[in-house]
Write an enzyme that holds these catalytic residues in place. Structure first.
Site, short mmCIF file in Angstrom:
data_model
loop_
_atom_site.label_atom_id
_atom_site.label_comp_id
_atom_site.label_asym_id
_atom_site.label_seq_id
_atom_site.Cartn_x
_atom_site.Cartn_y
_atom_site.Cartn_z
N GLU A 176 61.78 6.99 -20.24
CA GLU A 176 62.99 7.19 -21.06
C GLU A 176 64.19 6.45 -20.47
O GLU A 176 65.00 5.89 -21.21
CB GLU A 176 63.25 8.69 -21.21
N GLU A 180 54.49 14.78 -21.20
CA GLU A 180 55.22 15.96 -21.68
C GLU A 180 54.37 16.92 -22.53
O GLU A 180 54.34 18.13 -22.29
CB GLU A 180 56.46 15.54 -22.51
#
Ligand code: COA
Length: 243
Positions: A115, A135
């Site tokens: 990210e 995740e």
């Protein structure tokens, strides 16, 4: 600016360097890193001497192995975590910077690591880089914009595949997917990033900023709106504006 412990921030020849610096934890992203990154990003944004910035990680093994799992397990309730996030929106700040940002990636680039890289404009990876989004396997979803920035970068199908299956990809595939711009030998990672930075920093910073905005902001608009944005940004650069 406060003292930094888990990042290193340096300024050299108009280039800002942000180095994630928790090598003993594979540069996992913790709350302290978030706070320090927030300050460094503010400096990059506001310091007129900085023309371009490079993001990298210390240690041999990782750019960033994702969110710090020890904090993840002891984190306050999601509601409190969300309130804190709003107060210190590091990702919004990242994406609001109109100067070019270059990510120099190596080793593990997981979760928040991807990210951070996706908040940058140009991504270079050394040959040993591995990308993954763990995740969903941990019962969460990306919290730093990854569910939005990844599909905008590699397209919907591949972003869904990476996120839903958690499959890791190596540098070569990341390049094929256009997740990274270039793959380079490890020893050439920083020099390659610096070659790009030096090229960019010698251009007119307003033209560079407008070019970045035309593409990054324009991508979220219709073509018609995008053309209007381009005309508006181009208008700021027309010679009569400088007289
Ligand atoms: N948060 C906190 N600490 C982390 C970490 C993380 N995300 N990733 C690695 N570390 C720490 C390990 O706990 C270990 O610390 P220790 O030496 O004190 O035990 C050290 O970094 C080295 O990691 P280790 O797991 O021993 O290395 P490895 O080569 O066996 O495995 C990984 C490397 C990246 C595969 C593995 O560390 C891993 O899966 N990390 C978690 C990735 C993840 O799920 N991130 C969260 C994304 S949301």
């Amino acid at each position: 600016m406060g003292r930094f412990e888990v990042i290193i921030y340096q300024k050299q020849n108009d280039i800002g360097y942000v180095t994630l610096n928790r090598p003993q934890a594979l540069n996992a992203y913790n709350l302290q890193m978030r706070d320090e990154l927030y300050q460094a990003l503010g400096a990059i944004k506001d310091d007129p001497e900085i023309k371009v910035a490079i993001f990298r990680g210390t240690g041999e093994r990782a750019f960033c192995a994702g969110a710090d799992l020890t904090e993840f397990l002891t984190a306050p309730s999601p509601v409190i975590a969300r309130q804190v996030r709003w107060k210190r929106d590091v990702w919004g700040l990242f994406l609001s910077i109109t100067k070019p940002l270059i990510a120099a990636l190596h080793g593990y680039v997981l979760g928040s690591g991807i990210e951070i890289a996706l908040c940058c404009d140009i991504r270079l990876a050394s040959e040993d880089t591995q990308f993954g989004l763990p995740e969903v396997g941990l019962g969460i979803i990306p919290a730093a914009g990854g569910s939005q920035t990844l599909p905008r970068t590699i397209g919907r199908a591949k972003a869904l595949e990476m996120l839903l299956t958690g499959r890791w990809i190596e540098a070569k595939e990341a390049h094929q997917l256009r997740l990274v711009n270039q793959v380079v030998p490890r020893h050439d990672l920083l020099p390659a990033a610096e070659r790009l930075a030096k090229k960019i920093k010698n251009y007119n910073p307003i033209a560079v900023s407008c070019a970045k905005q035309a593409i990054t902001r324009g991508l979220d608009l219709t073509l018609e709106q995008g053309l209007e944005l381009e005309a508006k940004l181009g208008g700021c650069l027309s010679p009569d504006k400088h007289t």
